[in-house]
Design a protein around this motif. Structure first.
Motif, short mmCIF file in Angstrom:
data_model
loop_
_atom_site.label_atom_id
_atom_site.label_comp_id
_atom_site.label_asym_id
_atom_site.label_seq_id
_atom_site.Cartn_x
_atom_site.Cartn_y
_atom_site.Cartn_z
N LEU A 99 -46.02 -56.64 69.96
CA LEU A 99 -44.88 -56.37 69.02
C LEU A 99 -44.34 -55.92 68.56
CD1 LEU A 99 -46.23 -60.61 68.61
CD2 LEU A 99 -43.92 -59.96 70.15
N TRP A 100 -45.37 -54.76 67.36
CA TRP A 100 -45.12 -54.07 66.57
C TRP A 100 -45.74 -53.02 67.01
CZ3 TRP A 100 -45.85 -53.65 60.94
CH2 TRP A 100 -45.12 -53.00 60.43
N SER A 101 -45.67 -51.88 66.42
CA SER A 101 -46.27 -50.73 66.13
C SER A 101 -46.14 -50.31 65.15
CB SER A 101 -47.00 -49.95 67.25
OG SER A 101 -46.43 -49.62 67.28
N PHE A 102 -47.31 -49.08 64.51
CA PHE A 102 -46.65 -48.52 63.13
C PHE A 102 -47.92 -46.97 62.94
CE2 PHE A 102 -48.08 -51.77 61.49
CZ PHE A 102 -49.54 -51.15 60.90
N GLY A 103 -47.31 -46.02 62.23
CA GLY A 103 -48.53 -45.32 62.52
C GLY A 103 -48.64 -44.58 63.18
N VAL A 137 -51.76 -64.78 66.79
CA VAL A 137 -50.96 -63.51 67.08
C VAL A 137 -51.73 -62.55 66.07
CG1 VAL A 137 -50.05 -64.51 64.63
CG2 VAL A 137 -49.38 -62.31 65.26
N GLY A 138 -52.32 -61.74 66.15
CA GLY A 138 -53.33 -60.81 65.43
C GLY A 138 -52.73 -59.77 65.21
N ALA A 139 -53.81 -58.95 63.87
CA ALA A 139 -52.87 -57.64 63.40
C ALA A 139 -54.39 -56.17 63.41
CB ALA A 139 -52.46 -58.15 61.94
N ARG A 140 -53.66 -55.76 63.45
CA ARG A 140 -54.72 -54.20 62.95
C ARG A 140 -54.52 -53.30 62.13
NH1 ARG A 140 -57.10 -53.04 68.86
NH2 ARG A 140 -54.68 -52.30 69.00
N PHE A 141 -55.21 -52.72 61.02
CA PHE A 141 -55.20 -51.71 59.76
C PHE A 141 -55.92 -50.95 59.94
CE2 PHE A 141 -54.47 -49.96 56.38
CZ PHE A 141 -53.53 -49.11 56.21
N THR A 201 -52.12 -42.83 66.32
CA THR A 201 -53.13 -42.91 67.18
C THR A 201 -54.56 -41.95 65.81
OG1 THR A 201 -52.72 -42.57 68.93
CG2 THR A 201 -52.58 -44.86 68.84
N ARG A 202 -53.00 -40.94 65.73
CA ARG A 202 -54.38 -40.11 65.21
C ARG A 202 -54.66 -39.65 63.97
NH1 ARG A 202 -54.86 -36.00 68.78
NH2 ARG A 202 -53.49 -36.22 70.69
N GLY A 203 -54.05 -41.10 62.99
CA GLY A 203 -54.68 -41.62 61.81
C GLY A 203 -54.00 -42.65 61.35
N TRP A 204 -53.58 -43.16 60.08
CA TRP A 204 -53.15 -44.19 59.63
C TRP A 204 -51.83 -45.08 61.05
CZ3 TRP A 204 -56.77 -46.19 56.68
CH2 TRP A 204 -57.48 -45.48 55.52
N GLY A 205 -52.60 -46.05 60.81
CA GLY A 205 -51.48 -47.21 62.00
C GLY A 205 -51.96 -48.39 62.01
N GLY A 206 -51.29 -48.99 62.80
CA GLY A 206 -51.60 -50.37 63.07
C GLY A 206 -51.08 -51.23 64.37
N ASP A 207 -51.25 -52.13 64.60
CA ASP A 207 -49.81 -52.90 65.59
C ASP A 207 -50.46 -54.10 65.13
OD1 ASP A 207 -52.41 -53.36 66.55
OD2 ASP A 207 -52.27 -52.06 67.89
N VAL A 208 -49.59 -55.52 65.82
CA VAL A 208 -49.57 -56.69 65.51
C VAL A 208 -48.74 -56.95 67.17
CG1 VAL A 208 -48.52 -58.80 65.17
CG2 VAL A 208 -48.44 -57.14 63.15
N ILE A 209 -50.30 -57.95 67.61
CA ILE A 209 -50.63 -58.25 68.60
C ILE A 209 -49.87 -59.90 69.16
CG2 ILE A 209 -51.45 -58.27 71.46
CD1 ILE A 209 -52.86 -55.68 69.93
N GLY A 210 -49.70 -60.62 69.56
CA GLY A 210 -49.56 -62.07 70.68
C GLY A 210 -50.48 -62.06 71.32
N GLN A 211 -50.50 -63.26 71.17
CA GLN A 211 -51.49 -63.86 72.10
C GLN A 211 -51.33 -65.38 73.26
OE1 GLN A 211 -55.35 -65.91 70.45
NE2 GLN A 211 -56.21 -63.63 72.35
#
Length: 364
Positions: A213-217, A245-249, A219-229
């Motif tokens: 649903l959304w990603s930021f930052g 819904v899940g989130a990673r950072f 994959t080579r440093g700080w970042g994360g995303d929001v994933i719907g299920q």
């Protein structure tokens, strides 16, 4: 009471005590599952470009200092590299051909994969000291089943179809596994397994969809995303629909779909990055909240075609997962704490159960 209850609300939630004669040897059921799983891995596994990953996940409520309800789970899994077609994957040719006709996972320009797993799960009531049948609580049950998943993903979404097949009841050896573990950690035996559900062949199908649903930052440093299920299951193991819904950072969060699956789902699906790992090492936090509506569950409803212990429950259930994942090179490990609602009036009046999950993965 629940729409899916097996008896009227004014009747006791307990059925007949499972007779001691339901005990049967484990060797045939375990051997059939293992042989079937190994054949499906090896049959057609000569495809050249197939790289894979192995997974081991362990659930146990010892992490929460309890020993009841969903008390232990063990899952060993394997996922292939990306395939041009399912026929070149580790399945018999006729299975690969059939998978090639499933919707969504055969669209052009998607990365296809196949995953296999073998799982063992144990469920018990709150009071594991008495040998008498317990009213209004989860029955004793052991589950042993394998699964085959075919899925596909792109930069935005992932789809996966799963077939489950196995056995529930004494042949799944829940009693032996639990009491042997108790012997190793030097705690009391569980005495109520004579009341477990009877043997029953398990057959289930499932579907799960995940969308970024959304990603930021980066994959080579700080970042994360929001994933719907979203997903569902149908069969005598469990029938349900789930959404969450899940989130990673963190550092080096990959562009995969690595959030906890719906209950009984494979840890391996959604675990392969869409591009490649951006860093050699990574550490990130993850959280997921989801909810399910349950139509039937053999570990609550008991046997499908004969009398057994069961419990009345409300169809709605919620889960919260909080955890951390660390990766270095080909190895990664995760730990999560899961809190799940208890949708029946149990003797201890508990509304939430907590258990922990440890996961290990090796990619090659």
């Amino acid at each position: 009471m629940t729409l899916f209850s097996k008896q009227p609300a004014n009747e006791p939630a307990i059925h007949a005590k499972a007779p001691n004669s339901t005990r049967s040897p484990v060797q045939p059921s375990v051997s059939i599952l293992l042989i079937t799983l190994l054949l499906s891995w090896s049959w057609g596994a000569s495809a050249e470009s197939v790289n894979g990953a192995w997974f081991l996940a362990v659930d146990n409520d010892t992490f929460a200092q309890s020993d009841d309800h969903y008390t232990n789970g063990l899952q060993l899994g394997w996922v292939s590299g990306y395939l041009k077609s399912f026929e070149e994957g580790p399945v018999p040719g006729f299975v690969g051909s059939a998978l090639g006709h499933l919707p969504r996972i055969n669209r052009k320009d998607r990365q296809r994969f196949i995953s296999h797993s073998l799982s063992h799960r144990i469920f018990t009531p709150s009071d594991t000291e008495t040998s008498e049948p317990i009213e209004n609580d989860m029955p004793y049950s052991g589950l042993l089943f394998a699964s085959l998943t075919a899925g596909a993903q792109d930069a935005i979404s992932m789809d996966a179809f799963t077939l489950y097949y196995g056995i529930a009841g004494p042949s799944a050896r829940g009693e032996a596994v639990q009491n042997e573990f108790h012997r190793l950690i030097k705690v009391d035996r569980v005495h109520g397994w004579d009341n477990q559900i009877g043997d029953e062949i398990l057959l289930n199908v499932a579907y799960e969809y995940r969308r970024r649903l959304w990603s930021f930052g980066s994959t080579r440093g700080w970042g994360g995303d929001v994933i719907g299920q979203a997903g569902g299951m149908l069969g005598n193991l469990m029938s349900m629909v789930t959404t969450g819904v899940g989130a990673r950072f963190g550092w080096g969060v990959p562009d995969d779909y690595g959030i906890p699956p719906q209950f009984f789902g494979e840890e391996s699906i959604g675990s392969r990055p869409y591009t490649s790992y951006g860093t050699h090492t990574g550490v990130w936090l993850f959280a997921l909240v989801n909810g399910s509506l349950i139509g039937n569950a053999i570990f609550w409803d008991g046997n499908t075609f004969k009398e057994s212990m069961s419990v009345d429950y409300d169809p709605g259930i919620g889960r919260l997962y909080l955890g951390i994942n660390a990766r270095t090179g080909n190895w990664s490990a995760s730990f999560a704490v899961t809190k799940t609602t208890v949708p029946w009036e149990n003797p201890e009046n508990r509304s939430v159960q907590t258990y922990g999950r440890i996961g290990i993965r090796y990619s090659y």
